[in-house]
Design a protein around this motif. Sequence first.
Motif, PDB file in Angstrom:
ATOM      1  N   ALA A 166      41.850  48.183  38.853  1.00 25.06           N
ATOM      2  CA  ALA A 166      40.905  48.439  37.756  1.00 25.06           C
ATOM      3  C   ALA A 166      39.488  48.049  38.164  1.00 25.06           C
ATOM      4  O   ALA A 166      38.528  48.775  37.868  1.00 25.06           O
ATOM      5  N   ASP A 167      39.338  46.920  38.844  1.00 27.16           N
ATOM      6  CA  ASP A 167      38.016  46.490  39.289  1.00 27.16           C
ATOM      7  C   ASP A 167      37.442  47.452  40.324  1.00 27.16           C
ATOM      8  O   ASP A 167      36.248  47.765  40.303  1.00 27.16           O
ATOM      9  N   GLY A 207      42.214  39.196  46.978  1.00 32.42           N
ATOM     10  CA  GLY A 207      43.659  39.288  46.858  1.00 32.42           C
ATOM     11  C   GLY A 207      44.224  38.072  46.172  1.00 32.42           C
ATOM     12  O   GLY A 207      43.998  36.951  46.595  1.00 32.42           O
ATOM     13  N   ALA A 208      44.899  38.297  45.096  1.00 36.74           N
ATOM     14  CA  ALA A 208      45.546  37.215  44.360  1.00 36.74           C
ATOM     15  C   ALA A 208      46.940  37.695  43.971  1.00 36.74           C
ATOM     16  O   ALA A 208      47.085  38.811  43.464  1.00 36.74           O
ATOM     17  N   PRO A 209      47.959  36.890  44.237  1.00 36.70           N
ATOM     18  CA  PRO A 209      49.328  37.302  43.910  1.00 36.70           C
ATOM     19  C   PRO A 209      49.462  37.724  42.447  1.00 36.70           C
ATOM     20  O   PRO A 209      48.970  37.045  41.549  1.00 36.70           O
ATOM     21  N   GLY A 210      50.069  38.872  42.244  1.00 31.81           N
ATOM     22  CA  GLY A 210      50.312  39.347  40.888  1.00 31.81           C
ATOM     23  C   GLY A 210      49.123  40.014  40.215  1.00 31.81           C
ATOM     24  O   GLY A 210      49.169  40.296  39.025  1.00 31.81           O
ATOM     25  N   HIS A 211      48.049  40.273  40.950  1.00 33.77           N
ATOM     26  CA  HIS A 211      46.855  40.854  40.346  1.00 33.77           C
ATOM     27  C   HIS A 211      46.516  42.233  40.901  1.00 33.77           C
ATOM     28  O   HIS A 211      45.356  42.623  40.937  1.00 33.77           O
ATOM     29  N   ALA A 216      36.168  38.414  41.493  1.00 34.71           N
ATOM     30  CA  ALA A 216      36.136  38.283  42.950  1.00 34.71           C
ATOM     31  C   ALA A 216      37.545  38.168  43.507  1.00 34.71           C
ATOM     32  O   ALA A 216      37.815  38.599  44.629  1.00 34.71           O
ATOM     33  N   GLY A 217      38.456  37.621  42.732  1.00 34.71           N
ATOM     34  CA  GLY A 217      39.847  37.490  43.173  1.00 34.71           C
ATOM     35  C   GLY A 217      40.489  38.819  43.481  1.00 34.71           C
ATOM     36  O   GLY A 217      41.366  38.914  44.334  1.00 34.71           O
TER      37      GLY A 217
END
Length: 127
Positions: free
Chosen positions: A40-41, A30-34, A25-26
């Motif tokens: 890919a998701d 949006g998650a920093p560095g992801h 779900a992140g």
Amino acid sequence: MRGALLLRELAMRSRLDFLVCFTAAGSLLGAPGHGTRAAADAFLDAFVRHGALREQPALTIGWGPWEGGPVDRPDGTGTPGSPMLPLAPQQCVRLLAVLIGARTSGRAVFAAGAPGAGLSPALAPTR
């Protein structure tokens, strides 16, 4: 992407009862560095949604953190700076059954808010 293509190759050889792909779900929130994880998701969601598995029953679920998982802190507050709180595994299993029954792909499951607020998990479309 290679894993999804290999999965497609294997699925074409035999009939699956059902396939569930777990994403994060992140990556939706949006998650920093992801950024690469989010890409890919998104690919996996689109791959499953657009029938790349050729008539195989499948769905994707973007999970928030689970209690006791690698990102859960001992005090139960989840990842520092994240709006997502850990989900109880029992809740996740019940929600998994609901989503499989609905056969609705591309959903995110997460709980957000202040720790201890007693919020229920949210089911949100991912794309």
